[in-house]
Design a protein around this motif. Structure first.
Motif, PDB file in Angstrom:
ATOM      1  N   ALA A   1     -58.491 -31.902  27.555  1.00  0.00           N
ATOM      2  CA  ALA A   1     -57.271 -32.582  27.111  1.00  0.00           C
ATOM      3  C   ALA A   1     -56.887 -32.149  25.701  1.00  0.00           C
ATOM      4  N   LEU A   2     -57.874 -32.015  24.819  1.00  0.00           N
ATOM      5  CA  LEU A   2     -57.573 -31.580  23.453  1.00  0.00           C
ATOM      6  C   LEU A   2     -57.025 -30.155  23.436  1.00  0.00           C
ATOM      7  N   ILE A   3     -57.627 -29.269  24.204  1.00  0.00           N
ATOM      8  CA  ILE A   3     -57.140 -27.882  24.257  1.00  0.00           C
ATOM      9  C   ILE A   3     -55.720 -27.837  24.817  1.00  0.00           C
ATOM     10  N   GLY A   4     -55.457 -28.592  25.884  1.00  0.00           N
ATOM     11  CA  GLY A   4     -54.106 -28.615  26.456  1.00  0.00           C
ATOM     12  C   GLY A   4     -53.084 -29.182  25.499  1.00  0.00           C
ATOM     13  N   LEU A   5     -53.469 -30.222  24.722  1.00  0.00           N
ATOM     14  CA  LEU A   5     -52.537 -30.810  23.764  1.00  0.00           C
ATOM     15  C   LEU A   5     -52.255 -29.866  22.607  1.00  0.00           C
ATOM     16  N   ILE A   6     -53.286 -29.146  22.146  1.00  0.00           N
ATOM     17  CA  ILE A   6     -53.093 -28.214  21.027  1.00  0.00           C
ATOM     18  C   ILE A   6     -52.221 -27.037  21.448  1.00  0.00           C
ATOM     19  N   VAL A   7     -52.416 -26.542  22.642  1.00  0.00           N
ATOM     20  CA  VAL A   7     -51.685 -25.351  23.086  1.00  0.00           C
ATOM     21  C   VAL A   7     -50.258 -25.689  23.484  1.00  0.00           C
ATOM     22  N   SER A   8     -50.058 -26.777  24.232  1.00  0.00           N
ATOM     23  CA  SER A   8     -48.737 -27.069  24.795  1.00  0.00           C
ATOM     24  C   SER A   8     -47.942 -28.137  24.055  1.00  0.00           C
ATOM     25  N   HIS A   9     -48.628 -28.985  23.288  1.00  0.00           N
ATOM     26  CA  HIS A   9     -47.969 -30.115  22.600  1.00  0.00           C
ATOM     27  C   HIS A   9     -47.256 -31.020  23.609  1.00  0.00           C
ATOM     28  N   ASN A  10     -47.799 -31.081  24.825  1.00  0.00           N
ATOM     29  CA  ASN A  10     -47.211 -31.910  25.878  1.00  0.00           C
ATOM     30  C   ASN A  10     -48.309 -32.796  26.440  1.00  0.00           C
ATOM     31  N   ILE A  11     -48.061 -34.121  26.411  1.00  0.00           N
ATOM     32  CA  ILE A  11     -49.098 -35.051  26.829  1.00  0.00           C
ATOM     33  C   ILE A  11     -49.398 -34.935  28.318  1.00  0.00           C
ATOM     34  N   LEU A  12     -48.384 -34.628  29.162  1.00  0.00           N
ATOM     35  CA  LEU A  12     -48.623 -34.495  30.600  1.00  0.00           C
ATOM     36  C   LEU A  12     -49.495 -33.283  30.909  1.00  0.00           C
ATOM     37  N   ILE A  13     -49.194 -32.175  30.247  1.00  0.00           N
ATOM     38  CA  ILE A  13     -50.020 -30.973  30.449  1.00  0.00           C
ATOM     39  C   ILE A  13     -51.442 -31.215  29.953  1.00  0.00           C
ATOM     40  N   ALA A  14     -51.560 -31.917  28.840  1.00  0.00           N
ATOM     41  CA  ALA A  14     -52.891 -32.223  28.308  1.00  0.00           C
ATOM     42  C   ALA A  14     -53.691 -33.082  29.289  1.00  0.00           C
ATOM     43  N   LEU A  15     -53.021 -34.077  29.889  1.00  0.00           N
ATOM     44  CA  LEU A  15     -53.705 -34.912  30.869  1.00  0.00           C
ATOM     45  C   LEU A  15     -54.108 -34.113  32.108  1.00  0.00           C
ATOM     46  N   GLY A  16     -53.233 -33.181  32.526  1.00  0.00           N
ATOM     47  CA  GLY A  16     -53.572 -32.348  33.679  1.00  0.00           C
ATOM     48  C   GLY A  16     -54.777 -31.460  33.411  1.00  0.00           C
ATOM     49  N   VAL A  17     -54.794 -30.844  32.214  1.00  0.00           N
ATOM     50  CA  VAL A  17     -55.940 -30.005  31.855  1.00  0.00           C
ATOM     51  C   VAL A  17     -57.204 -30.848  31.726  1.00  0.00           C
ATOM     52  N   GLY A  18     -57.071 -32.048  31.171  1.00  0.00           N
ATOM     53  CA  GLY A  18     -58.230 -32.931  31.067  1.00  0.00           C
ATOM     54  C   GLY A  18     -58.759 -33.352  32.432  1.00  0.00           C
ATOM     55  N   PHE A  19     -57.847 -33.595  33.381  1.00  0.00           N
ATOM     56  CA  PHE A  19     -58.267 -33.953  34.738  1.00  0.00           C
ATOM     57  C   PHE A  19     -59.041 -32.810  35.389  1.00  0.00           C
ATOM     58  N   VAL A  20     -58.517 -31.585  35.222  1.00  0.00           N
ATOM     59  CA  VAL A  20     -59.209 -30.419  35.790  1.00  0.00           C
ATOM     60  C   VAL A  20     -60.565 -30.233  35.126  1.00  0.00           C
TER      61      VAL A  20
END
Length: 339
Positions: free
Chosen positions: A124-143
């Motif tokens: 989730a942290l990596i997705g948030l840093i790269v995309s600055h999008n909370i939905l993408i961060a949650l998706g990456v965290g789920f995976v």
């Protein structure tokens, strides 16, 4: 001829031709089925069977004993295979604790949960840093939380199974040499537990430890496919079980098993070599759309941004991903071989 002309009417001629055809067909049928109708074939077959039968009572007794023993071995083999298939079907739905043990990981359930939580937070942290999008961060965290830990366990499990397959023929050869030298099977298994490489040594140590607890050698070896659900481990358990129940030359049976294991390994490597080109082509074709899309996004972002900003673009992306998934599954089915 003139005297017979009044009788050679078209009707009489047709009847004569029909009679001749019927007689011809009857003659052909009689020639084909005469041996069956006369019983000559049955007689010759019975005489051949009597001639092939052992003449002396001793030879007939040996043949009868061999047939009964062969039938007994076949019945025992079928029963053992049925039980092993039932066990392997259960292994396909193995619990998390069993899969961790098969992977060679000394983890408890809580350790796996801790890894899943850590992977989800990091993803989730990596997705948030790269995309600055909370939905993408949650998706990456789920995976990361549900996908990565299971992939890691399956990876370790598969690598351990491959190491087991590489070492098992050598362990069987050690047992064959020990049996030929006059050692009992139990002592040969102890030697394998000390001298072989992991994970074969660990699995044979568990067999020895199970015997110490008072369980018979057949049952102890029969539990190995539960821990290592592979066809090769099942073969070894079947050979030992049949030998313990029916007797026979154990060294010869295990020697043949060693050849079979090495042949299966050679066949597996040959299949990998033959399918390597197809797998490479599938990987290139599957990655090409993503590579081209990335290049276009870097070179002309305005040109491709419509796919991400418009509803029609979203539908196009969804359709493309769906058909890519279908194509990947088809290619995977074509280049994966069961043997």
């Amino acid at each position: 001829m003139e005297a017979f002309e009044p009788f050679l009417t078209p009707g009489v001629t047709g009847i004569a031709v029909a009679v001749l055809v019927a007689l011809s067909i009857g003659g052909v049928i009689y020639a084909l089925f005469q041996p069956l109708l006369s019983g000559n074939r049955r007689r010759d077959k019975r005489l051949s069977g009597i001639a092939a039968r052992p003449q002396s009572a001793e030879l007939r007794k040996k043949v009868g004993d061999g047939d009964r023993r062969r039938k007994s071995v076949q019945d025992q083999l079928k029963d053992f295979e049925d039980r092993q298939k039932a066990k392997l079907q259960k292994q396909n739905k193995a619990s998390l604790a069993v899969r961790l043990e098969q992977a060679g990981l000394a983890w408890e359930r809580k350790h796996f949960i801790y890894l899943s939580i850590a992977s989800a937070v990091v993803g989730a942290l990596i997705g948030l840093i790269v995309s600055h999008n909370i939905l993408i961060a949650l998706g990456v965290g789920f995976v990361g939380g549900f996908g990565f830990p299971r992939w890691f366990v399956n990876f370790k499990r598969k690598r351990r199974f491959n190491a087991f397959l590489d070492e098992l023929p050598n362990a069987v050869d050690i047992i064959v040499r020990g049996v030929k030298a006059g050692l009992p099977l139990g002592d040969c298994i102890k030697i394998v537990a000390k001298e072989a490489r992991e994970p074969v040594a660990g699995e044979f140590r568990k067999i020895v430890e199970t015997q110490v607890m008072g369980i018979s050698l057949t049952d102890a070896v029969g539990r190995m496919p539960d821990r290592v659900p592979l066809a090769e481990a099942n073969f070894f358990a079947i050979v030992v079980a049949i030998q313990q129940k029916a007797g026979g030359g154990l060294s010869e049976a295990l020697g043949n098993l060693s050849k079979v294991l090495r042949s299966r390994k050679a066949l597996q490597r040959k299949i990998k070599a033959l399918s390597a080109e197809a797998k490479s082509s599938a990987a290139i074709i599957g990655s090409l759309p993503f590579v081209v899309s990335t290049i276009i996004y870097v070179v002309a972002p305005d040109y491709i941004s419509m796919l991400f900003t418009r509803t029609a673009g979203h539908l196009i992306i969804a359709g493309g991903l769906f058909w890519m998934f279908v194509g990947i599954m088809v290619m995977r089915k074509m280049i994966n071989f069961d043997f």
